[in-house]
Enzyme design. Structure first.
Site, PDB file in Angstrom:
ATOM      1  CG  HIS A 606      -1.896   0.968   1.405  1.00  0.00           C
ATOM      2  ND1 HIS A 606      -1.647   2.258   1.792  1.00  0.00           N
ATOM      3  CD2 HIS A 606      -3.231   0.877   1.214  1.00  0.00           C
ATOM      4  CE1 HIS A 606      -2.796   2.934   1.829  1.00  0.00           C
ATOM      5  NE2 HIS A 606      -3.779   2.111   1.485  1.00  0.00           N
ATOM      6  CG  ASP A 683       0.662  -2.619   6.149  1.00  0.00           C
ATOM      7  OD1 ASP A 683      -0.272  -2.746   6.969  1.00  0.00           O
ATOM      8  OD2 ASP A 683       0.555  -1.961   5.096  1.00  0.00           O
ATOM      9  CD  GLN A 686      -6.784  -4.697   4.153  1.00  0.00           C
ATOM     10  OE1 GLN A 686      -7.716  -5.382   4.568  1.00  0.00           O
ATOM     11  NE2 GLN A 686      -6.945  -3.420   3.812  1.00  0.00           N
ATOM     12  CE  LYS A 709      -7.018  -0.219   6.451  1.00  0.00           C
ATOM     13  NZ  LYS A 709      -7.687   0.294   5.261  1.00  0.00           N
ATOM     14  CB  CYS A 847      -3.642   3.371  -1.602  1.00  0.00           C
ATOM     15  SG  CYS A 847      -4.934   4.532  -1.220  1.00  0.00           S
TER      16      CYS A 847
HETATM   17  N1  PMP Z   1      -1.687  -0.916   4.546  1.00  0.00           N
HETATM   18  C1  PMP Z   1      -2.625  -1.685   4.030  1.00  0.00           C
HETATM   19  C2  PMP Z   1      -2.295  -3.085   3.587  1.00  0.00           C
HETATM   20  C3  PMP Z   1      -3.915  -1.202   3.888  1.00  0.00           C
HETATM   21  O1  PMP Z   1      -4.854  -1.956   3.352  1.00  0.00           O
HETATM   22  C4  PMP Z   1      -4.198   0.102   4.299  1.00  0.00           C
HETATM   23  C5  PMP Z   1      -5.585   0.688   4.140  1.00  0.00           C
HETATM   24  N2  PMP Z   1      -6.179   0.404   2.911  1.00  0.00           N
HETATM   25  C6  PMP Z   1      -3.180   0.865   4.868  1.00  0.00           C
HETATM   26  C7  PMP Z   1      -1.945   0.314   4.975  1.00  0.00           C
HETATM   27  C8  PMP Z   1      -3.419   2.246   5.334  1.00  0.00           C
HETATM   28  O2  PMP Z   1      -4.289   2.233   6.410  1.00  0.00           O
HETATM   29  P1  PMP Z   1      -4.826   3.580   7.060  1.00  0.00           P
HETATM   30  O3  PMP Z   1      -5.541   4.306   5.997  1.00  0.00           O
HETATM   31  O4  PMP Z   1      -5.701   3.151   8.179  1.00  0.00           O
HETATM   32  O5  PMP Z   1      -3.635   4.312   7.522  1.00  0.00           O
END
Ligand code: PMP
Length: 889
Positions: A606, A683, A686, A709, A847
């Site tokens: 991401h 990270d 997910q 999430k 993203c």
């Molecule tokens: N890493 C991953 C794998 C994500 O899916 C996301 C959110 N789509 C993020 C980071 C960023 O998360 P946040 O917007 O809560 O900072």
């Protein structure tokens, strides 16, 4: 009979509905066509809109008999009586007997009473028998008042008389009148000859209409045969009502065997039993839960039929997706409502392009339907004989209050549940008791007749004609929460308790939310924990000694403990952040970098786990990006080689991809890192919401994830680290032990990384989310979601023109499924899914632009992401809807 003649009284441009009934005076029977089986021509009996005349059945007869007997004594009623439903405040039937008007049967939803008003035309049949309810004007009216013309005049009564419609006698003439508050208004008095005509039963009616019924059948069967092969299969839409019972019978004669019934979950038991007793009818289970949806959507209304979409259209879509293009024979009729009066022989279902509807009995009135079923000796749903006019869900807003009143006696448990809901709803909204008692809930905006009822009785309405709430009666949120918890229905649990889980999420109802990877919903427990903080102990944390700050500090600290334990991270430092992004940035900015340092990351990342590292290039840091293999798994060999090739300061890798759903082998990666003195950041945005995570077992140094999430509040996230090796990136209040004019000593533990007043309610809410997930069990969540994911991937892969980007191995993927449709932009697909089926999915690059570029998908993908509250039916609905979109291209 010529078509022209049958459609008598038709104006130019009007649909061809019949506005009269024929009656054989010789046999004293109603006729479907102008001629009787005895050879006589029938006389015309004018009907009232919508002209859907029907037989009075056992329940109707008993009701009319009771009312007539109460008013006039034991007057015998003919065996054959008809009802012509007309417009009114509630039930309003013109009662027809002996080829003429006999009276009006009405229901008053305010006084909850049925009423029978006798018609003057009934007098020849009643007079010889009536023993009461007769007002003799000569003795009952004030002397000298009755002079000249009597009809249409009002007289003061000197003797008591029953209120309502009475028979009026004046010398040798008779008529009807209405008594109200000591006065009588007389309609007309005429000489009446009493009559005792033949009293046939319905079997004679059937015999006399035999030819007509045969012709109707022939024509209907022909219609079905004409169209049953227009599509590869044909079936009957069966509702358990009389019309579809007739159509089922006709369709079987025509050679259509298949039939289906959609169980909405709020059917009356007799209907369920009746359907179950029909051979060959496939029962389609409900997709949505009415009782849950209604908590959010409120009572359905005639002008707000959200329930049909959830309980009928969605299951139908699913069923049709399995059946493919088909002809569906249905029992819709012109006379049911003015809307249907122009229904053609075939019509394309606008909501379901797969389905061509055929309406073989569209020109039949309810009379023809009953006669036909009786003639054919076809069993009919017993609810009709009990007095219901319309069969459907027991709380259908289109039902009459009179019918609901009847169900109160016959089905008290069912009615009690709906009454309790309505009262609860009215209480929450501050609506008056009449909203429930008079059935005002049946409309969002009241129609003119109900507005009038409200105006007369002082019920206040809003400008949009909805019932006005009284401000002071609206319940406060705490009361609402308590009631909602208390009224949650018990659901039988088998396997994963998704139904019960859904009940914990106030936002879930009639929407299909498949975007939980972006942010998930929060259960009531999380919302409640935050409300409790606001209502009971809101104070700042880590400062002061008063009791509120102590409670708040203790709870906030405890939330950190809960979160740490949830990810097996008790031995590290658990810092609350606003999200994953902040957590990763804290690591990127908190480590001391020097030129020549190396970071290894992957193409799966991401932007939040990509940009913080590429940004370090400005400080002379080298960034290596590891690719994925053709099966969308991470190229572990390439990662190993990269780490071995040169000293690597940090490896930053996602635990599960938010585009492909790929789960990476983080334990293996940790071993590689530790073998080469590299730090590992995972990270887990997910992974944490969908599988058990143990940071100790993984062996990582940093683990970052988002609270929002994983059922937690928005604005919450976590940075877990094995050792507090980072420099705090924010300085200020709350993060220090001591401060001097020269410097400071940071506080121990998480505090040093949480400068300033944190998101206290959010943190406490996140703790509640963890508690909620623990109760369900992450192993169970993982198993359930794995099964759903396979179902989704297999379903999508089976559709021509759809490309799915997912790993083959179910153990190596989570419920994040990306796909594209040939020739359609992902945004267009997402828009169509929302507009057509109210399914919410994500579309675009998610993203992850570098990944999209690598996959050769400049427009991105459509992404459906699941959560523990997603149902199988929702997955099936998505697959069916995608298939539908593909067929339409
Ligand atoms: N890493 C991953 C794998 C994500 O899916 C996301 C959110 N789509 C993020 C980071 C960023 O998360 P946040 O917007 O809560 O900072």
């Amino acid at each position: 009979m010529s078509r022209k003649k049958a459609y008598m009284g038709r104006m130019e441009g009007e649909p061809p509905v019949k506005k009269v009934l024929f009656w054989c005076e010789r046999c004293n029977v109603p006729l479907v066509g102008p001629k009787c089986g005895c050879g006589a021509e029938g006389k015309k009996v004018p009907l009232l809109q919508p002209y859907d005349v029907r037989p009075a059945l056992k329940g109707d007869m008993a009701l009319i008999r009771k009312l007539v007997h109460e008013q006039f004594g034991s007057v015998p009623l003919p065996r054959v009586m008809l009802l012509n439903k007309t417009g009114g405040v509630d039930r309003a039937d013109l009662v027809i007997a002996h080829g003429g008007r006999f009276g009006w049967l009405t229901f008053d939803p305010v006084n909850r009473r049925f009423n029978f008003d006798i018609a003057p035309e009934a007098l020849p049949y009643v007079l010889g028998h009536a023993s009461k309810g007769i007002v003799d004007l000569e003795s009952a009216a004030a002397a000298g008042e009755v002079r000249g013309r009597i009809g249409g005049k009002k007289f003061a009564l000197t003797a008591p008389a029953p209120e309502g419609t009475v028979i009026v006698k004046y010398r040798n003439r008779y008529g009807t009148g209405t008594v109200k508050e000591g006065q009588i208004r007389v309609k007309e008095v005429v000489t009446v000859e009493t009559r005792r005509p033949a009293n046939p039963d319905w079997s004679l009616v059937i015999r006399r209409n035999h030819i007509h019924l045969k012709n109707l059948e022939k024509e209907a069967v022909r219609t079905i045969r004409r169209h049953m092969n227009d599509r590869p299969t044909a079936n009957v839409s069966f509702s358990g009502g009389k019309d579809s019972t007739a159509v089922l019978h006709l369709a079987r004669k025509a050679g259509v065997e298949k039939a289906f019934f959609i169980d909405t979950g709020i059917e009356i038991q007799e209907t369920i039993d009746f359907v179950a007793s029909r051979p060959g009818v496939e029962i389609i289970e409900k997709t949505g839960d009415f009782w849950q949806a209604v908590e959010k959507a409120g009572p359905p209304g005639k002008d707000h039929r959200w329930c049909c979409k959830l309980l009928k259209l969605q299951p139908l879509k699913l069923y049709l997706a399995g059946v493919g293009p088909c002809v569906t024979v249905q029992g819709n009729r012109w006379y049911e409502s003015w809307n249907r009066a122009s229904l053609e022989e075939t019509s394309q279902n606008p909501a379901n392009p797969l389905q061509l509807n055929v309406s073989p009995i569209r020109s039949w009135r309810a009379l023809e339907v009953f006669l036909y079923l009786w003639w054919q000796k076809v069993e009919i749903n017993p609810l009709y004989e009990m007095g219901l006019e319309r069969i459907g869900c027991f709380l259908c807003p289109a039902m009459l209050e009179s019918e609901y009143e009847l169900l109160r006696e016959t089905h008290p448990d069912m009615v009690a549940r709906w009454d309790a809901f309505l009262e609860d709803w009215a209480g929450k909204k501050g609506l008056p008791g009449e909203y429930c008692r008079w059935g005002l809930w049946r409309w969002r905006a009241l129609p003119p007749k109900m507005r009038e009822v409200c105006r007369e009785r002082g019920i206040a309405l809003n400008d949009d004609y909805s019932v006005r709430a009284s401000e002071e009666k609206v319940m406060r949120p705490a009361e609402v929460t308590q009631r909602e918890t208390a009224s949650a229905p018990a659901v039988k649990e088998e396997g994963f308790p998704v139904a019960r889980i859904r009940g914990d999420f106030p936002i879930l109802g009639d929407i299909v939310y498949l975007d939980s990877a972006a942010t998930s919903f929060s259960p009531e427990a999380v919302v409640g924990a935050m409300v409790e903080f606001e209502h009971r102990y809101r104070a700042n944390v880590g400062r002061g000694v008063h009791r509120l700050t102590q409670i708040a500090s203790q709870r906030y600290w405890h939330a950190h403990e809960k979160v740490a334990a949830f990810i097996g991270g008790r031995n590290g430092v658990t810092v609350f952040t606003k999200n994953t992004t902040e957590a990763i940035n804290m690591v990127a900015q908190g480590l001391p970098w020097k030129p020549g340092d190396r970071v290894v990351t992957t193409i799966l990342e991401h932007h939040s786990n990509y940009l913080p590292w590429t940004h370090l290039k400005m400080q002379g840091v080298e960034v290596v990006v590891i690719p994925v293999r053709p099966d969308y798994s991470l190229d572990l060999d390439a990662l190993r080689e990269a780490v071995e090739a040169a000293p690597t300061r940090l490896v930053a890798v996602t635990h599960a991809s938010n585009v492909l759903g790929t789960v990476t082998p983080v334990e293996e990666i940790a071993r590689i890192c530790h073998g080469h003195g590299s730090l590992l950041l995972v990270d887990g945005a997910q992974s944490v919401p969908h599988m058990p995570v143990d940071v100790a077992r993984i062996g990582c140094d940093f683990f970052c994830f988002s609270g929002h999430k994983m059922l937690g509040p928005t604005g919450t996230g976590v940075l877990w680290m094995k050792e507090p090796i980072l420099e705090p990136t924010m300085l200020g209040g709350g993060m220090v032990e001591t401060v001097t004019t020269d410097g400071f000593t940071p506080a121990a533990g998480y505090q040093q990384y949480e400068a300033g007043t944190p998101n206290i309610a959010g943190g406490i809410g996140l703790g509640a989310a963890v508690g909620y997930l623990e109760k369900i069990g992450m192993e169970e969540v993982r198993q359930y979601e794995e099964e759903l994911t396979s179902r989704l991937i297999d379903g999508l892969k089976g559709i021509e023109g759809v490309h799915v980007y997912a790993a083959e191995d179910p153990a190596a993927r989570i419920g994040v499924v990306s796909f594209t449709i040939d020739g359609l932009h992902p945004h267009e697909v997402a828009r169509r899914l929302d507009e057509d089926t109210e399914i919410m999915v994500r579309s675009g690059h998610h993203c992850c632009m570098p990944l999209m570029e690598r996959l050769g998908l400049p427009d991105g993908t459509v992404r459906a992401s699941l959560a523990l509250y997603t149902t199988r039916q929702e997955v099936d609905l998505l697959v069916a809807s995608v298939a539908e979109i593909c067929r339409g291209i």
